[in-house]
Design a protein around this motif. Sequence first.
Motif, PDB file in Angstrom:
ATOM      1  N   ALA A  29     -13.188   3.083  -1.142  1.00 46.99           N
ATOM      2  CA  ALA A  29     -12.205   2.085  -1.578  1.00 46.99           C
ATOM      3  C   ALA A  29     -11.341   2.644  -2.707  1.00 46.99           C
ATOM      4  CB  ALA A  29     -12.913   0.806  -2.016  1.00 46.99           C
ATOM      5  N   ALA A  30     -11.963   3.356  -3.659  1.00 49.65           N
ATOM      6  CA  ALA A  30     -11.200   3.961  -4.758  1.00 49.65           C
ATOM      7  C   ALA A  30     -10.231   5.017  -4.216  1.00 49.65           C
ATOM      8  CB  ALA A  30     -12.154   4.579  -5.771  1.00 49.65           C
ATOM      9  N   LEU A  33      -7.182   3.350  -2.517  1.00 47.96           N
ATOM     10  CA  LEU A  33      -6.222   2.787  -3.458  1.00 47.96           C
ATOM     11  C   LEU A  33      -5.289   3.867  -4.005  1.00 47.96           C
ATOM     12  CD1 LEU A  33      -8.546   0.305  -5.360  1.00 47.96           C
ATOM     13  CD2 LEU A  33      -6.500  -0.317  -4.067  1.00 47.96           C
ATOM     14  N   VAL A 193       0.651  -1.105  -0.720  1.00 46.93           N
ATOM     15  CA  VAL A 193       0.107  -0.743  -2.035  1.00 46.93           C
ATOM     16  C   VAL A 193       1.094   0.147  -2.793  1.00 46.93           C
ATOM     17  CG1 VAL A 193      -1.794   0.417  -3.230  1.00 46.93           C
ATOM     18  CG2 VAL A 193      -2.255  -0.989  -1.222  1.00 46.93           C
ATOM     19  N   ALA A 278      -2.161  -6.973  -7.995  1.00 48.88           N
ATOM     20  CA  ALA A 278      -2.911  -5.715  -8.001  1.00 48.88           C
ATOM     21  C   ALA A 278      -4.416  -5.968  -8.058  1.00 48.88           C
ATOM     22  CB  ALA A 278      -2.469  -4.846  -9.171  1.00 48.88           C
ATOM     23  N   VAL A 282      -7.086  -4.754  -5.101  1.00 44.51           N
ATOM     24  CA  VAL A 282      -8.334  -3.997  -5.268  1.00 44.51           C
ATOM     25  C   VAL A 282      -9.474  -4.705  -4.534  1.00 44.51           C
ATOM     26  CG1 VAL A 282     -10.057  -3.215  -6.940  1.00 44.51           C
ATOM     27  CG2 VAL A 282      -7.612  -2.949  -7.445  1.00 44.51           C
ATOM     28  N   PHE A 286     -11.510  -3.337  -1.148  1.00 43.26           N
ATOM     29  CA  PHE A 286     -12.979  -3.204  -1.141  1.00 43.26           C
ATOM     30  C   PHE A 286     -13.578  -3.898   0.077  1.00 43.26           C
ATOM     31  CE2 PHE A 286     -17.094  -5.159  -2.147  1.00 43.26           C
ATOM     32  CZ  PHE A 286     -17.854  -4.006  -2.305  1.00 43.26           C
TER      33      PHE A 286
END
Length: 347
Positions: A29-30, A33, A193, A278, A282, A286
Amino acid sequence: MNPASLIPMAEPIPIHWAWFDVLLIVTFAAHVLFMNAMLGSAAIGLVQAVRGRSGLIREVGMKLPPLLALTINLGVAPLLFLQVNYGNFDYVSSVLMGGWWLAVVFVLLYSYYGFYLYKFKFETMGAGMRLALFGSSVLGIVYVGFMFSNNMTLMLEPGGWHSYFDGYAGFLNWRDPALYPRFLHMMVGALAVGGLFVALLGRHQGNDGFVETGMTWFFRATVVNLAVGVWFLVALPDRVLLAFMGKNLPASLTLAAALLSAGVMLYRGFHGDPRRTAVWAVITVFFMACARHWVRTLYLAPWFKIESVPVTNQYGSFYLFLGFVVAGGGLMAYMLKLYFKSRQGRA
């Protein structure tokens, strides 16, 4: 040929498999992003430059080298955790892709140094050369994304691996109907994004034009991506689709949570609030990462059960890993603190 005979035996793992699955989801997930912010903002800047508005591409181009570096580094972790629990599928698909997969390294290096050249040679290059270099670097990242989509879908379909023996030294997963919406879902999501990143950049710089442009891209791309997501869902095999439609309660609840958070994110975006949007972006990414993991688990269910992998219960390396994570996180926080105290950081 029995496809099961092509699947290597799973190696024992040192600790419970759930630890690696959780780390895989969180780190992926990180990675997504940062990848979306990098690729999406670059694509938006490129489109704006083609339209004759070069201010955004100049600002975004200055941020791309560190963004790409963070994207690559954050991408290593989920790839390693994937190989711990599902390496007997991922390694095979990588080998079957052959040169297509090996080319990822060289294309990524080209894009990486292309963005660096754009940043540090901006004043000395002509406008046409800058645009060509920037555009080819963006296309390189798109290629890398497409190859990863191929690999991640090919590893899920051992029944199609026998095509390798038809005389191809390396092949792509063209026949999988889920490949195309899966790839587009990621790319359109990157535009959303990326638009949000542009809006946040504009809010930080007090540039209302960037905020308006970014939020417009975010809202439109998110709406389009909802349609692409439906396409992706119906392109899945029936047994996977039915699992998300209520047959598997945890998978269904995960998808419902992702859709709910996406709805709240879209609502915030419609009201032009990039910071709160934002936060929900996130959360949405996730839950989408969790849903993606369910797709992998359900695809592999006829061939592999992670619960069957032997565990050696050797937690020493895991504790060492946690120690390095804490120490490394503290050092990174300290370095960021020093950076933002510096003249360049304040600028």
